[in-house]
Design a protein around this motif. Structure first.
Motif, mmCIF file in Angstrom:
data_model
loop_
_atom_site.group_PDB
_atom_site.id
_atom_site.type_symbol
_atom_site.label_atom_id
_atom_site.label_comp_id
_atom_site.label_asym_id
_atom_site.label_seq_id
_atom_site.Cartn_x
_atom_site.Cartn_y
_atom_site.Cartn_z
ATOM 1 N N THR A 75 0.847 -1.200 0.000
ATOM 2 C CA THR A 75 0.000 0.000 0.000
ATOM 3 C C THR A 75 0.889 1.260 0.000
ATOM 4 O O THR A 75 2.027 1.227 0.477
ATOM 5 C CB THR A 75 -0.898 0.038 1.259
ATOM 6 O OG1 THR A 75 -0.070 -0.021 2.411
ATOM 7 C CG2 THR A 75 -1.879 -1.117 1.285
ATOM 8 N N GLU A 118 0.583 3.960 1.739
ATOM 9 C CA GLU A 118 0.887 4.457 3.085
ATOM 10 C C GLU A 118 2.017 3.646 3.739
ATOM 11 O O GLU A 118 2.770 4.171 4.559
ATOM 12 C CB GLU A 118 -0.373 4.474 3.966
ATOM 13 C CG GLU A 118 -1.082 3.142 4.196
ATOM 14 C CD GLU A 118 -2.086 2.787 3.099
ATOM 15 O OE1 GLU A 118 -2.075 3.431 2.042
ATOM 16 O OE2 GLU A 118 -2.880 1.843 3.315
ATOM 17 N N ALA A 119 2.117 2.364 3.360
ATOM 18 C CA ALA A 119 3.205 1.552 3.918
ATOM 19 C C ALA A 119 4.528 1.875 3.230
ATOM 20 O O ALA A 119 5.585 1.852 3.878
ATOM 21 C CB ALA A 119 2.878 0.075 3.765
ATOM 22 N N TYR A 149 6.433 8.564 9.557
ATOM 23 C CA TYR A 149 5.296 8.828 10.437
ATOM 24 C C TYR A 149 5.704 9.771 11.556
ATOM 25 O O TYR A 149 6.841 9.788 11.957
ATOM 26 C CB TYR A 149 4.755 7.509 11.023
ATOM 27 C CG TYR A 149 4.332 6.548 9.946
ATOM 28 C CD1 TYR A 149 3.115 6.683 9.295
ATOM 29 C CD2 TYR A 149 5.190 5.537 9.543
ATOM 30 C CE1 TYR A 149 2.753 5.820 8.280
ATOM 31 C CE2 TYR A 149 4.830 4.666 8.539
ATOM 32 C CZ TYR A 149 3.614 4.815 7.903
ATOM 33 O OH TYR A 149 3.252 3.968 6.895
ATOM 34 N N ILE A 179 -9.670 2.035 3.805
ATOM 35 C CA ILE A 179 -8.834 1.189 4.673
ATOM 36 C C ILE A 179 -7.377 1.511 4.388
ATOM 37 O O ILE A 179 -6.970 1.625 3.226
ATOM 38 C CB ILE A 179 -9.115 -0.310 4.429
ATOM 39 C CG1 ILE A 179 -10.543 -0.651 4.865
ATOM 40 C CG2 ILE A 179 -8.118 -1.179 5.198
ATOM 41 C CD1 ILE A 179 -10.906 -2.109 4.769
ATOM 42 N N PHE A 180 -6.611 1.657 5.443
ATOM 43 C CA PHE A 180 -5.176 1.936 5.306
ATOM 44 C C PHE A 180 -4.400 0.901 6.120
ATOM 45 O O PHE A 180 -4.797 0.593 7.237
ATOM 46 C CB PHE A 180 -4.845 3.346 5.811
ATOM 47 C CG PHE A 180 -5.546 4.419 5.031
ATOM 48 C CD1 PHE A 180 -4.939 5.015 3.932
ATOM 49 C CD2 PHE A 180 -6.833 4.841 5.388
ATOM 50 C CE1 PHE A 180 -5.595 6.002 3.200
ATOM 51 C CE2 PHE A 180 -7.491 5.825 4.665
ATOM 52 C CZ PHE A 180 -6.874 6.409 3.568
ATOM 53 N N VAL A 181 -3.348 0.385 5.503
ATOM 54 C CA VAL A 181 -2.525 -0.624 6.192
ATOM 55 C C VAL A 181 -1.129 -0.050 6.444
ATOM 56 O O VAL A 181 -0.400 0.246 5.499
ATOM 57 C CB VAL A 181 -2.423 -1.927 5.358
ATOM 58 C CG1 VAL A 181 -1.635 -2.991 6.130
ATOM 59 C CG2 VAL A 181 -3.808 -2.456 4.999
ATOM 60 N N LEU A 182 -0.796 0.120 7.698
ATOM 61 C CA LEU A 182 0.508 0.691 8.075
ATOM 62 C C LEU A 182 1.429 -0.409 8.607
ATOM 63 O O LEU A 182 0.947 -1.460 9.016
ATOM 64 C CB LEU A 182 0.319 1.741 9.185
ATOM 65 C CG LEU A 182 -0.718 2.837 8.994
ATOM 66 C CD1 LEU A 182 -0.653 3.804 10.180
ATOM 67 C CD2 LEU A 182 -0.483 3.589 7.699
#
Lengths: 116, 318
Positions: free
Chosen positions: A108, A110-111, A116, B136-139
């Motif tokens: 993803t 964001e990953a 952060y 949905i967000f996966v961190l």
């Protein structure tokens, strides 16, 4: 004036009723149990109107009532265990097998970012 | 009202924090990441049973009563991905609200699958109910803890008053399966310094306990049953409680030594320049702050740090 209909098994020999004032009255004696015929059918008590019972009360066959319903617990558990051991069809439910996946990475946004 | 769900789908427990759009945390709960296969009984309604794909399941606490053979330990990624919708469904039902945004996480060790993990959660069906969630967000695991530490330090729910945003530290999120470590430099994480090591979490202790039970009681237990022994210090079998606290204590002590040695090995040179080392996650409850406060653990809600941080991230996505 009221009518009282009672169903019970042939194992019961006498039937009494206790009143609130502490007095007691015998409703009936099972003559068949005490020496009458044992024909495995409907049992009646003295003092009960047998005609009304026939019309309103569904008789219980003595066959449907266990002779000794309070079976010894240990004996009961032993029987259960033996029955389980004997049951060749007993299998615990097992989960579905999840196949290993061979596929390309799919990350993803964001990953990927990582800050952060 | 809009809701943000921070869901930390761990191998040990699923931790859930629910916040409103105003940032108020309205729900916080967890349940064991354990499932058990069961079957529906005709004519009897059991609302604990969840139908998913080809089977019916008990999830969380409800599953712990099933025979060990029918229980599913989520010990690898494939299982986690397959059953994640079921966990999410359980979390939604337990919360009593429906999420507008879900933030969840994966260990760095499995982050290459984050896209698949996300797709799997965006559209699924449980109990014939179709759930669709676009946001949905996966961190990476640990990112949530970092955001939580920024805001609350080690004392949730009290906010840090003198946060400068320039701290440098190493964070360790001690999960059931994975140990996730990250480096925060001048207040920011770096993608290259996230690290996830599988089989280095509390599971390591659970495996040793399961081995003891096998040797001493001749019984095979699941890792979740072993975790229960770690938490309670007792092994209960057929109504009799056996005191395992001495063995659990010894195994825990060995684990802590190994963990600190691992941190030293990986980050030894960097540690000299760090302000502190922050431990979080369920496994951090076994540690205590050091006198000089160099080793810090949360005072409360250790295992919720990731899910709280996920929520903080999600609030910016509404």
């Amino acid at each position: 004036m009221f009518k009282l209909n009672i169903e019970c098994s042939k194992d019961i020999q006498e039937l009494h009723i206790n009143f609130a004032d502490g007095t007691s009255s015998e409703l009936g004696v099972n003559n068949e149990q005490k020496g009458g015929s044992d024909n495995e059918t409907e049992k009646t008590f003295d003092n009960v109107n047998s005609d009304e019972q026939k019309s309103d009360v569904r008789p219980i066959s003595s066959k449907s009532v266990p002779k000794n319903p309070r079976k010894n617990l240990t004996e009961f558990l032993d029987t259960q265990e033996k029955e389980e051991e004997k049951d060749p069809n007993f299998k615990p439910l097992t989960p579905p097998k999840i196949q290993k996946r061979n596929r390309e990475a799919n990350v993803t946004e964001e990953a990927k970012n990582g800050k952060y | 009202m809009k809701y943000v769900f921070g869901v930390d789908c761990g191998f040990g427990d699923v931790k859930v924090t629910v916040a409103t759009v105003d940032g108020d945390i309205v729900k916080q709960f967890k349940f064991p990441t354990v499932l058990g296969v069961t079957k529906e009984t005709p004519y009897l309604n059991d609302d604990k049973i969840l139908k998913f794909k080809t089977h019916s399941y008990y999830v969380g606490e409800d599953a712990l009563i099933l025979p060990s053979e029918s229980m599913i330990d989520i010990t690898d990624y494939d299982n986690l991905e397959y059953y994640a919708p079921l966990m999410m469904y359980k979390a939604i039902k337990m919360s009593g609200c429906f999420p507008d945004v879900i933030i969840t996480g994966l260990s760095k060790a499995q982050i290459e699958n984050s896209g698949y993990f996300k797709e799997n959660l965006q559209d699924f069906t449980v109990n014939d109910e179709n759930i669709k969630i676009d946001n949905i967000f996966v961190l990476p695991q640990g990112a949530g803890s970092k955001l939580c530490i920024d805001k609350y330090g080690d004392n949730f729910p009290n906010e840090v008053k003198d946060y400068t945003g320039t701290q440098t530290y190493v964070g360790c999120d001690i999960g059931f399966n994975t140990l996730d470590m990250f480096m925060v430099s001048n207040g920011v994480t770096s993608a290259g310094l996230f690290e996830g090591i599988e089989n280095e979490g509390v599971m390591k202790i659970a495996k040793k306990i399961a081995k003891h039970i096998k040797n001493d009681f001749h019984r095979d237990i699941t890792l979740h049953e072993a975790k229960d022994i770690i938490d309670s210090g007792f092994y209960k079998v057929r109504g009799t409680k056996h005191d395992m606290s001495k063995i659990v204590g010894e195994v825990k002590k060995d684990y802590l030594k190994e963990l600190l040695a691992l941190v030293e090995k990986r980050y030894g040179k960097i540690l000299d320049k760090c302000d502190f080392v922050s431990l979080s996650g369920g496994g951090s409850t076994m540690f205590k702050n050091t006198g000089d406060n160099f080793l810090r653990t949360p005072k409360t809600k250790h295992e919720f740090y990731n899910s709280i941080g996920f929520c903080l991230f999600g609030l910016k996505k509404l």
